[in-house]
Design a protein around this motif. Structure first.
Motif, PDB file in Angstrom:
ATOM      1  N   ASP A 118      88.417 123.860  35.194  1.00 19.12           N
ATOM      2  CA  ASP A 118      87.960 125.048  35.912  1.00 19.12           C
ATOM      3  C   ASP A 118      87.241 126.041  34.996  1.00 19.12           C
ATOM      4  OD1 ASP A 118      89.108 124.109  38.302  1.00 19.12           O
ATOM      5  OD2 ASP A 118      91.069 124.910  37.704  1.00 19.12           O
ATOM      6  N   SER A 119      86.834 125.577  33.831  1.00 18.38           N
ATOM      7  CA  SER A 119      86.165 126.471  32.885  1.00 18.38           C
ATOM      8  C   SER A 119      84.652 126.303  32.968  1.00 18.38           C
ATOM      9  CB  SER A 119      86.635 126.172  31.460  1.00 18.38           C
ATOM     10  OG  SER A 119      86.057 124.960  30.986  1.00 18.38           O
ATOM     11  N   SER A 120      83.964 127.145  32.217  1.00 15.99           N
ATOM     12  CA  SER A 120      82.502 127.064  32.176  1.00 15.99           C
ATOM     13  C   SER A 120      82.011 126.128  31.075  1.00 15.99           C
ATOM     14  CB  SER A 120      81.918 128.468  31.950  1.00 15.99           C
ATOM     15  OG  SER A 120      82.449 129.054  30.765  1.00 15.99           O
ATOM     16  N   VAL A 121      82.926 125.460  30.385  1.00 14.26           N
ATOM     17  CA  VAL A 121      82.572 124.547  29.297  1.00 14.26           C
ATOM     18  C   VAL A 121      82.311 123.153  29.862  1.00 14.26           C
ATOM     19  CG1 VAL A 121      83.342 123.506  27.131  1.00 14.26           C
ATOM     20  CG2 VAL A 121      83.988 125.854  27.678  1.00 14.26           C
ATOM     21  N   ARG A 122      81.179 122.571  29.503  1.00  9.54           N
ATOM     22  CA  ARG A 122      80.870 121.207  29.930  1.00  9.54           C
ATOM     23  C   ARG A 122      81.760 120.233  29.160  1.00  9.54           C
ATOM     24  NH1 ARG A 122      76.706 118.678  28.745  1.00  9.54           N
ATOM     25  NH2 ARG A 122      76.165 119.874  26.863  1.00  9.54           N
ATOM     26  N   PHE A 123      82.452 119.376  29.885  1.00  4.65           N
ATOM     27  CA  PHE A 123      83.273 118.374  29.231  1.00  4.65           C
ATOM     28  C   PHE A 123      82.663 117.011  29.518  1.00  4.65           C
ATOM     29  CE2 PHE A 123      87.288 115.857  28.656  1.00  4.65           C
ATOM     30  CZ  PHE A 123      87.423 116.143  27.306  1.00  4.65           C
ATOM     31  N   GLU A 124      81.623 116.701  28.749  1.00  2.92           N
ATOM     32  CA  GLU A 124      80.898 115.443  28.879  1.00  2.92           C
ATOM     33  C   GLU A 124      80.821 114.778  27.517  1.00  2.92           C
ATOM     34  OE1 GLU A 124      77.148 116.717  30.302  1.00  2.92           O
ATOM     35  OE2 GLU A 124      77.904 117.544  32.192  1.00  2.92           O
ATOM     36  N   GLY A 125      80.392 113.537  27.522  1.00  2.00           N
ATOM     37  CA  GLY A 125      80.308 112.806  26.263  1.00  2.00           C
ATOM     38  C   GLY A 125      79.432 113.497  25.238  1.00  2.00           C
ATOM     39  N   ASP A 126      78.312 114.060  25.700  1.00  2.00           N
ATOM     40  CA  ASP A 126      77.375 114.685  24.767  1.00  2.00           C
ATOM     41  C   ASP A 126      77.828 116.053  24.281  1.00  2.00           C
ATOM     42  OD1 ASP A 126      75.731 112.512  24.888  1.00  2.00           O
ATOM     43  OD2 ASP A 126      74.325 113.375  26.338  1.00  2.00           O
ATOM     44  N   SER A 127      78.892 116.593  24.880  1.00  2.00           N
ATOM     45  CA  SER A 127      79.377 117.897  24.433  1.00  2.00           C
ATOM     46  C   SER A 127      80.454 117.760  23.359  1.00  2.00           C
ATOM     47  CB  SER A 127      79.924 118.699  25.623  1.00  2.00           C
ATOM     48  OG  SER A 127      80.993 118.021  26.241  1.00  2.00           O
ATOM     49  N   ILE A 144      85.055 119.888  19.972  1.00  2.00           N
ATOM     50  CA  ILE A 144      84.260 120.468  21.049  1.00  2.00           C
ATOM     51  C   ILE A 144      84.256 121.989  20.904  1.00  2.00           C
ATOM     52  CG2 ILE A 144      86.221 120.579  22.654  1.00  2.00           C
ATOM     53  CD1 ILE A 144      84.211 120.006  24.918  1.00  2.00           C
ATOM     54  N   ASP A 145      83.122 122.585  21.181  1.00  2.00           N
ATOM     55  CA  ASP A 145      82.985 124.037  21.130  1.00  2.00           C
ATOM     56  C   ASP A 145      83.275 124.612  22.516  1.00  2.00           C
ATOM     57  OD1 ASP A 145      82.240 126.695  20.862  1.00  2.00           O
ATOM     58  OD2 ASP A 145      80.540 126.247  19.565  1.00  2.00           O
ATOM     59  N   VAL A 146      84.300 125.462  22.613  1.00  2.00           N
ATOM     60  CA  VAL A 146      84.680 126.050  23.903  1.00  2.00           C
ATOM     61  C   VAL A 146      84.457 127.563  23.895  1.00  2.00           C
ATOM     62  CG1 VAL A 146      86.349 124.227  24.386  1.00  2.00           C
ATOM     63  CG2 VAL A 146      87.102 126.283  23.179  1.00  2.00           C
ATOM     64  N   THR A 210      66.649 119.905  21.678  1.00  2.00           N
ATOM     65  CA  THR A 210      67.144 118.679  21.040  1.00  2.00           C
ATOM     66  C   THR A 210      68.269 118.079  21.872  1.00  2.00           C
ATOM     67  OG1 THR A 210      68.689 119.953  19.685  1.00  2.00           O
ATOM     68  CG2 THR A 210      66.538 119.451  18.725  1.00  2.00           C
ATOM     69  N   ILE A 211      68.500 116.799  21.668  1.00  2.00           N
ATOM     70  CA  ILE A 211      69.525 116.054  22.389  1.00  2.00           C
ATOM     71  C   ILE A 211      70.453 115.395  21.368  1.00  2.00           C
ATOM     72  CG2 ILE A 211      69.945 114.204  24.048  1.00  2.00           C
ATOM     73  CD1 ILE A 211      67.056 114.537  24.980  1.00  2.00           C
ATOM     74  N   PRO A 212      71.778 115.510  21.562  1.00  2.82           N
ATOM     75  CA  PRO A 212      72.705 114.851  20.630  1.00  2.82           C
ATOM     76  C   PRO A 212      72.527 113.331  20.655  1.00  2.82           C
ATOM     77  CG  PRO A 212      73.847 116.472  21.978  1.00  2.82           C
ATOM     78  CD  PRO A 212      72.489 116.296  22.584  1.00  2.82           C
ATOM     79  N   ARG A 213      72.626 112.724  19.509  1.00  2.00           N
ATOM     80  CA  ARG A 213      72.546 111.275  19.368  1.00  2.00           C
ATOM     81  C   ARG A 213      73.644 110.813  18.417  1.00  2.00           C
ATOM     82  NH1 ARG A 213      70.189 111.291  23.405  1.00  2.00           N
ATOM     83  NH2 ARG A 213      68.062 110.582  23.888  1.00  2.00           N
ATOM     84  N   GLU A 214      74.015 109.526  18.543  1.00  2.00           N
ATOM     85  CA  GLU A 214      75.046 108.920  17.689  1.00  2.00           C
ATOM     86  C   GLU A 214      76.326 109.745  17.699  1.00  2.00           C
ATOM     87  OE1 GLU A 214      73.831 107.616  13.810  1.00  2.00           O
ATOM     88  OE2 GLU A 214      71.734 107.419  14.445  1.00  2.00           O
ATOM     89  N   ALA A 215      76.741 110.120  18.906  1.00  3.43           N
ATOM     90  CA  ALA A 215      77.994 110.870  19.108  1.00  3.43           C
ATOM     91  C   ALA A 215      78.009 112.182  18.334  1.00  3.43           C
ATOM     92  CB  ALA A 215      79.193 110.004  18.713  1.00  3.43           C
ATOM     93  N   GLY A 216      76.827 112.799  18.226  1.00  5.62           N
ATOM     94  CA  GLY A 216      76.732 114.096  17.579  1.00  5.62           C
ATOM     95  C   GLY A 216      76.485 114.056  16.094  1.00  5.62           C
ATOM     96  N   LYS A 217      76.311 112.869  15.522  1.00 10.54           N
ATOM     97  CA  LYS A 217      76.055 112.782  14.086  1.00 10.54           C
ATOM     98  C   LYS A 217      74.634 113.209  13.731  1.00 10.54           C
ATOM     99  CE  LYS A 217      77.769 109.321  11.743  1.00 10.54           C
ATOM    100  NZ  LYS A 217      78.786 110.013  10.936  1.00 10.54           N
ATOM    101  N   ARG A 218      73.768 113.247  14.720  1.00 13.77           N
ATOM    102  CA  ARG A 218      72.416 113.768  14.548  1.00 13.77           C
ATOM    103  C   ARG A 218      71.926 114.248  15.907  1.00 13.77           C
ATOM    104  NH1 ARG A 218      68.307 110.388  16.459  1.00 13.77           N
ATOM    105  NH2 ARG A 218      68.923 108.224  16.890  1.00 13.77           N
ATOM    106  N   VAL A 219      70.775 114.920  15.927  1.00 10.09           N
ATOM    107  CA  VAL A 219      70.125 115.295  17.181  1.00 10.09           C
ATOM    108  C   VAL A 219      68.676 114.803  17.129  1.00 10.09           C
ATOM    109  CG1 VAL A 219      71.578 117.314  17.580  1.00 10.09           C
ATOM    110  CG2 VAL A 219      69.442 117.576  16.311  1.00 10.09           C
TER     111      VAL A 219
END
Length: 432
Positions: A118-127, A144-146, A210-219
């Motif tokens: 119920d928060s405003s934080v996106r809880f997806e793979g790319d987050s 994850i940044d909340v 930019t878009i996260p890639r490799e599970a956030g290891k780069r963008v």
């Protein structure tokens, strides 16, 4: 274990019996504190990156994570996902029980998903950002940044968790506790990655998102005509203990942001087109007017507790031998700089009660996690054993500056080729 003591010294068995920071400090009057890794180094879940076809690799783990979030788990390898939330650069930490020892606030995937439902934080793979794994536990770790949702602070507070400044955790950590040192290294790595993601939302080449890639290891740039790959940047900083020709005095400095009575080594960023040794000489000259000759490497330390604009600093430590003695302080950079005798520096190491500061910070973490918000001034806790304020003290063993200074005080710096009379270095220096 991320924190081990030198196995090459005859004092190793004695070190292993010491359980408190102050015990280590007192023993350091006989020998420098010899650790296998500095604070924030020795990350136990980042030691090796699995191969791309390994289920624990960043991409494989991300696909499994996404499947779990969608509920498609029937043909996915069972992995134990653990998530560490951050808020404004502060990791979630907990402190329970009678002993004031903190621990990271890892949440299971299910708990984290429910908390953020119920928060405003996106809880997806790319987050989420991949931190590492432990194959022996079938565990994969994420951050994850909340920061977007203030309500989470109260929700987590009910479970004796709170978001705590990494610097406070750094001081609160007992560096003889391998578990605590491992948690500190993981938290530092996670903060550096998340802060870098926060400053890398747009491509520096074309300005697109930019878009996260490799599970956030780069963008990667989202512009199809650009697609620039962007990796986490590291900002190297040279930090140096400048020593006089006779090897009897060291140059220590103060900055206006330092707590009262603290002195430390000179430090500064190096510029494009210069070597680390050249940066040591230039920074020393610019800040103090001292000319440096030979430069000798000591060790390096990740430093993720700097400003959010530079979250991935790497401190590269050196001994630097002065060719001149007259000091001209650059007041734009330093408040003061002075030569200090070996005995004066040794007294600063002996009397500064690092254990008291560690216990005070640990108690502060416990209070924060219990909802107590009153502030404490840690600078006042560096007192002499007699109860009087020490005339000066240097940073604690969580900082590379401490190890540069204590190595010089108790073991002698490495031999300068221009002065063969200087003391030979202890063989255990190479183990740090």
């Amino acid at each position: 274990m991320p924190l081990l003591l030198s196995s090459t010294t005859t004092t190793a068995s004695l070190f292993l019996k010491l359980t408190s920071p102050l015990s280590l400090l007192r023993f350091s009057t006989m020998s420098s504190i010899n650790l296998q890794s500095h604070a924030f180094a020795g990350n136990p879940i980042k030691a090796k990156t699995p191969k791309s076809n390994d289920p624990f690799s960043p991409n494989s783990a991300l696909e499994a994570l996404k499947s779990h979030l969608l509920g498609n788990t029937h043909d996915v390898i069972a992995l134990n996902f653990k998530v560490l939330p951050f808020r404004k650069g502060r990791p979630l930490a907990g402190s329970q029980g009678s002993s004031p020892n903190w621990h990271l606030g890892w949440l299971s995937l299910g708990d984290c998903k429910g908390l953020l439902a119920d928060s405003s934080v996106r809880f997806e793979g790319d987050s989420l950002v991949y931190l590492g794994s432990k194959s022996e536990e079938d565990s994969v770790y994420w951050a994850i940044d909340v920061s977007e949702d203030d309500k989470l602070v109260d929700e987590l507070g009910k479970k004796y968790f709170s978001f705590v400044e990494l610097r406070t955790l750094m001081v609160a950590t007992d560096w003889s506790d391998s578990r605590a040192m491992a948690d500190l290294a993981v938290a530092g790595h996670a903060r550096a990655l998340l802060e870098w993601h926060g400053t890398s939302r747009f491509c520096g080449q074309c300005g697109s998102k930019t878009i996260p890639r490799e599970a956030g290891k780069r963008v990667q740039c989202s512009n199809e005509l650009c697609k620039k790959r962007i990796y986490p940047r590291v900002d190297p900083v040279v930090i140096m203990l400048v020593i006089d020709k006779e090897n009897d005095r060291a140059l220590l400095s103060r900055q206006s942001r330092f707590v009262p009575r603290m002195w430390s080594c000179l430090a500064g960023f190096f510029k494009p087109g210069e070597s680390l040794e050249e940066a040591v000489r230039r920074e020393t000259w610019e800040e103090t007017g001292i000319e440096v000759g030979e430069v000798v490497y000591h060790s390096s330390q990740p430093w993720p507790v700097g400003p959010s604009s530079m979250p991935c600093q790497l401190m590269v430590g050196f001994f630097a031998y002065a060719k001149s003695l007259e000091i001209t302080v650059d007041k734009d950079e330093l408040e003061d700089a002075q030569w200090h005798s070996r005995e004066d520096v040794k007294r600063a190491l002996t009397f500064a009660e690092y254990e008291k500061a560690q216990k005070t910070a640990a108690a502060k973490v416990e209070q924060i996690c219990k909802g107590v918000t009153q502030s404490q001034n840690l600078s006042s806790d560096f007192n002499t054993e007699s109860g009087e304020l020490a005339s000066m003290f240097i940073p604690g063993p969580f900082a590379i500056a401490h190890h540069l200074i204590s190595t010089w005080v108790f073991q002698g710096a490495p031999v300068s080729s221009s002065n063969s009379a200087l003391k030979e270095p202890n063989s255990s220096l190479s183990n740090l």
